[in-house]
Scaffold this motif. Structure first.
Motif, PDB file in Angstrom:
ATOM      1  N   PRO A  19       0.826  -1.205   0.000  1.00 45.75           N
ATOM      2  CA  PRO A  19       0.000   0.000   0.000  1.00 45.75           C
ATOM      3  C   PRO A  19       0.862   1.258   0.000  1.00 45.75           C
ATOM      4  O   PRO A  19       1.841   1.345   0.724  1.00 45.75           O
ATOM      5  CB  PRO A  19      -0.801  -0.110   1.301  1.00 45.75           C
ATOM      6  CG  PRO A  19      -0.040  -1.079   2.155  1.00 45.75           C
ATOM      7  CD  PRO A  19       0.649  -2.011   1.212  1.00 45.75           C
ATOM      8  N   GLU A  66      -1.141 -18.552  13.217  1.00 44.68           N
ATOM      9  CA  GLU A  66      -0.556 -19.696  12.522  1.00 44.68           C
ATOM     10  C   GLU A  66      -0.870 -20.996  13.258  1.00 44.68           C
ATOM     11  O   GLU A  66      -0.495 -22.063  12.799  1.00 44.68           O
ATOM     12  CB  GLU A  66       0.947 -19.499  12.369  1.00 44.68           C
ATOM     13  CG  GLU A  66       1.707 -19.376  13.673  1.00 44.68           C
ATOM     14  CD  GLU A  66       3.051 -18.673  13.500  1.00 44.68           C
ATOM     15  OE1 GLU A  66       3.065 -17.430  13.501  1.00 44.68           O
ATOM     16  OE2 GLU A  66       4.063 -19.367  13.368  1.00 44.68           O
TER      17      GLU A  66
ATOM     18  N   PRO B   6       3.671 -15.226  15.674  1.00 46.62           N
ATOM     19  CA  PRO B   6       5.097 -15.027  15.367  1.00 46.62           C
ATOM     20  C   PRO B   6       5.409 -14.719  13.901  1.00 46.62           C
ATOM     21  O   PRO B   6       6.218 -13.830  13.625  1.00 46.62           O
ATOM     22  CB  PRO B   6       5.724 -16.362  15.803  1.00 46.62           C
ATOM     23  CG  PRO B   6       4.840 -16.848  16.901  1.00 46.62           C
ATOM     24  CD  PRO B   6       3.456 -16.424  16.523  1.00 46.62           C
ATOM     25  N   LEU B   7       4.788 -15.418  12.963  1.00 45.91           N
ATOM     26  CA  LEU B   7       5.079 -15.161  11.548  1.00 45.91           C
ATOM     27  C   LEU B   7       4.713 -13.731  11.161  1.00 45.91           C
ATOM     28  O   LEU B   7       5.359 -13.105  10.322  1.00 45.91           O
ATOM     29  CB  LEU B   7       4.306 -16.138  10.644  1.00 45.91           C
ATOM     30  CG  LEU B   7       4.792 -17.593  10.622  1.00 45.91           C
ATOM     31  CD1 LEU B   7       3.845 -18.453   9.786  1.00 45.91           C
ATOM     32  CD2 LEU B   7       6.210 -17.665  10.054  1.00 45.91           C
ATOM     33  N   LEU B   8       3.663 -13.186  11.778  1.00 49.46           N
ATOM     34  CA  LEU B   8       3.229 -11.822  11.490  1.00 49.46           C
ATOM     35  C   LEU B   8       4.210 -10.820  12.101  1.00 49.46           C
ATOM     36  O   LEU B   8       4.600  -9.834  11.467  1.00 49.46           O
ATOM     37  CB  LEU B   8       1.808 -11.615  12.033  1.00 49.46           C
ATOM     38  CG  LEU B   8       1.155 -10.252  11.863  1.00 49.46           C
ATOM     39  CD1 LEU B   8       1.220  -9.778  10.419  1.00 49.46           C
ATOM     40  CD2 LEU B   8      -0.301 -10.311  12.335  1.00 49.46           C
ATOM     41  N   GLN B  10       7.353 -11.379  12.687  1.00 50.15           N
ATOM     42  CA  GLN B  10       8.571 -11.424  11.871  1.00 50.15           C
ATOM     43  C   GLN B  10       8.398 -10.649  10.576  1.00 50.15           C
ATOM     44  O   GLN B  10       9.318  -9.963  10.120  1.00 50.15           O
ATOM     45  CB  GLN B  10       8.931 -12.893  11.555  1.00 50.15           C
ATOM     46  CG  GLN B  10       9.557 -13.626  12.731  1.00 50.15           C
ATOM     47  CD  GLN B  10       9.345 -15.134  12.646  1.00 50.15           C
ATOM     48  OE1 GLN B  10       9.223 -15.701  11.567  1.00 50.15           O
ATOM     49  NE2 GLN B  10       9.294 -15.793  13.788  1.00 50.15           N
ATOM     50  N   LEU B  11       7.225 -10.752   9.970  1.00 47.09           N
ATOM     51  CA  LEU B  11       6.977 -10.041   8.718  1.00 47.09           C
ATOM     52  C   LEU B  11       7.039  -8.534   8.944  1.00 47.09           C
ATOM     53  O   LEU B  11       7.672  -7.797   8.183  1.00 47.09           O
ATOM     54  CB  LEU B  11       5.615 -10.433   8.133  1.00 47.09           C
ATOM     55  CG  LEU B  11       5.177  -9.628   6.910  1.00 47.09           C
ATOM     56  CD1 LEU B  11       6.195  -9.730   5.776  1.00 47.09           C
ATOM     57  CD2 LEU B  11       3.808 -10.102   6.420  1.00 47.09           C
ATOM     58  N   ALA B  14      10.565  -7.525   9.361  1.00 50.49           N
ATOM     59  CA  ALA B  14      11.330  -7.648   8.112  1.00 50.49           C
ATOM     60  C   ALA B  14      10.993  -6.512   7.142  1.00 50.49           C
ATOM     61  O   ALA B  14      11.857  -6.054   6.386  1.00 50.49           O
ATOM     62  CB  ALA B  14      11.060  -8.999   7.461  1.00 50.49           C
ATOM     63  N   LEU B  15       9.745  -6.025   7.171  1.00 45.90           N
ATOM     64  CA  LEU B  15       9.335  -4.945   6.256  1.00 45.90           C
ATOM     65  C   LEU B  15      10.089  -3.645   6.531  1.00 45.90           C
ATOM     66  O   LEU B  15      10.190  -2.780   5.667  1.00 45.90           O
ATOM     67  CB  LEU B  15       7.818  -4.707   6.362  1.00 45.90           C
ATOM     68  CG  LEU B  15       6.933  -5.700   5.603  1.00 45.90           C
ATOM     69  CD1 LEU B  15       5.494  -5.635   6.106  1.00 45.90           C
ATOM     70  CD2 LEU B  15       6.962  -5.422   4.097  1.00 45.90           C
ATOM     71  N   GLN B  27       3.306  -2.349   9.782  1.00 46.40           N
ATOM     72  CA  GLN B  27       2.131  -3.055  10.293  1.00 46.40           C
ATOM     73  C   GLN B  27       0.955  -2.957   9.310  1.00 46.40           C
ATOM     74  O   GLN B  27       0.282  -3.937   9.021  1.00 46.40           O
ATOM     75  CB  GLN B  27       1.766  -2.407  11.627  1.00 46.40           C
ATOM     76  CG  GLN B  27       0.640  -3.070  12.371  1.00 46.40           C
ATOM     77  CD  GLN B  27       0.263  -2.235  13.596  1.00 46.40           C
ATOM     78  OE1 GLN B  27       1.088  -1.965  14.467  1.00 46.40           O
ATOM     79  NE2 GLN B  27      -0.977  -1.792  13.650  1.00 46.40           N
ATOM     80  N   MET B  29       1.129  -2.451   6.090  1.00 42.04           N
ATOM     81  CA  MET B  29       1.427  -3.269   4.914  1.00 42.04           C
ATOM     82  C   MET B  29       1.136  -4.742   5.177  1.00 42.04           C
ATOM     83  O   MET B  29       0.535  -5.424   4.358  1.00 42.04           O
ATOM     84  CB  MET B  29       2.910  -3.111   4.537  1.00 42.04           C
ATOM     85  CG  MET B  29       3.248  -1.773   3.920  1.00 42.04           C
ATOM     86  SD  MET B  29       5.042  -1.611   3.641  1.00 42.04           S
ATOM     87  CE  MET B  29       5.046  -0.153   2.552  1.00 42.04           C
ATOM     88  N   ALA B  30       1.590  -5.230   6.331  1.00 46.63           N
ATOM     89  CA  ALA B  30       1.420  -6.658   6.653  1.00 46.63           C
ATOM     90  C   ALA B  30      -0.062  -7.025   6.722  1.00 46.63           C
ATOM     91  O   ALA B  30      -0.503  -8.006   6.118  1.00 46.63           O
ATOM     92  CB  ALA B  30       2.111  -6.984   7.969  1.00 46.63           C
TER      93      ALA B  30
END
Ligand SMILES: [Zn+2]
Ligand SMILES: [Zn+2]
Lengths: 200, 200
Positions: A19, A66, B6-8, B10-11, B14-15, B27, B29-30
């Motif tokens: 976005p 997850e 956790p995967l969120l 980490q994403l 990472a962004l 946040q 964007m994810a």
């Protein structure tokens, strides 16, 4: 240029899914990662694939998870809570968690009723919400939907469910935002604040 | 919340490697990708990994390329060109290509001389540039480095190389705002500066 190496061209196009990222800033991002942070870029790539493929929804509250139950729904203390807060999105849930004011459980609609877009009660999991209400353990359901037309319509629908199951239902207060200046606040907000005025 | 899956989490972290992306917009964007465009998000992830791992540098001009020779260096017409344009980055090269004014070849420094940061002639491939000059086939070398202190110092160094090998050297016309970065200058200004280049 048509002369960009294909992997770079593909990366610049793919970045446009983010976005607020137009062609120029997608290009800037791609060059910057290639020039200065390839390991960070690769880590982001791996995290994106893992998240997009690995994150589903909590079976109980529908938030992103997850695992079959999210961290809040798995928390013994919060499992015993008898207050449920209904929000429109995981981002709204996060905003409420950040206030630190709420220790109960959530139900995350992941959208609002919008018949023209094919979003009805089933798409928002309202059958599952009704099943929770039917258990008769909730003492209060807090409607924390957006103060928008769609949010209000959805709140109204859920409030009727609550009445059916005899559960108390409350709604986040509407009024002036803290720190807002009266002269810049939109008319609808001001009208709500005015009609909702309380004894001082 | 510490309660993000956790995967969120980490994403979102990472962004943050993307330029101009802070915690709040990472946040946003994810969530947006998870809610609305998982296939686009996964495609971006794959493109990132492929680009970070697969893109190297052209053996001749040093620009980003997944092959040993880039598309411009592989172009028969441009191979025969006897004018070489030296730029600081692949983004600058792209900006010049977009003016449509130049049909010769490039040499992409991927940086500027900066002794304090350990960037000397070797890091910019200036030995390879000297080897090209030594072949005696170039009739003109155009210095299209940034109009900044580092860009000027690097241009001066390369101009001396050219004198050593008897190659005419020109410089993009001043008229570029001092301190500006080539990559962000509008096309018309850049085209004027390009066609108005002068003997260095
Ligand atoms: Zn849950
Ligand atoms: Zn090349």
């Amino acid at each position: 240029m048509a002369k960009l190496t294909p992997l770079l061209q593909q990366l610049i196009e793919a970045l446009r899914v983010l976005p607020g990222v137009g062609p120029k800033s997608a290009q800037r991002m791609a060059f910057q990662l290639l020039e200065r942070n390839r390991s960070g870029g690769a880590r982001l790539g791996t995290a994106l694939v893992a998240a997009m493929e690995g994150i589903g929804q909590c079976q109980q509250c529908r938030t992103f998870s997850e695992h079959s139950l999210c961290a809040i729904c798995s928390d013994v203390k919060r499992q015993q809570a008898d207050v449920l807060c209904v929000v429109g999105s995981a981002a709204d849930q996060l905003a409420i968690e950040h206030t630190g004011q709420f220790q109960g459980r959530y139900f995350v609609l992941m959208g609002y009723l919008s018949p023209l877009d094919g979003v009805g009660p089933a798409e928002l999991g309202l059958d599952a919400l009704a099943a929770q209400l039917a258990q008769g353990k909730l003492t209060e359901l807090i409607l924390a939907t957006n103060p928008t037309v769609e949010g209000e319509a959805t709140a109204f629908y859920i409030a009727e469910l609550c009445q059916k199951y005899g559960c108390k239902v409350t709604r986040l207060a509407q009024g002036l935002p803290f720190g807002g200046e009266l002269e810049y606040i939109d008319g609808t907000t001001l009208a709500h604040a005015f009609s909702g005025r309380k004894s001082f």
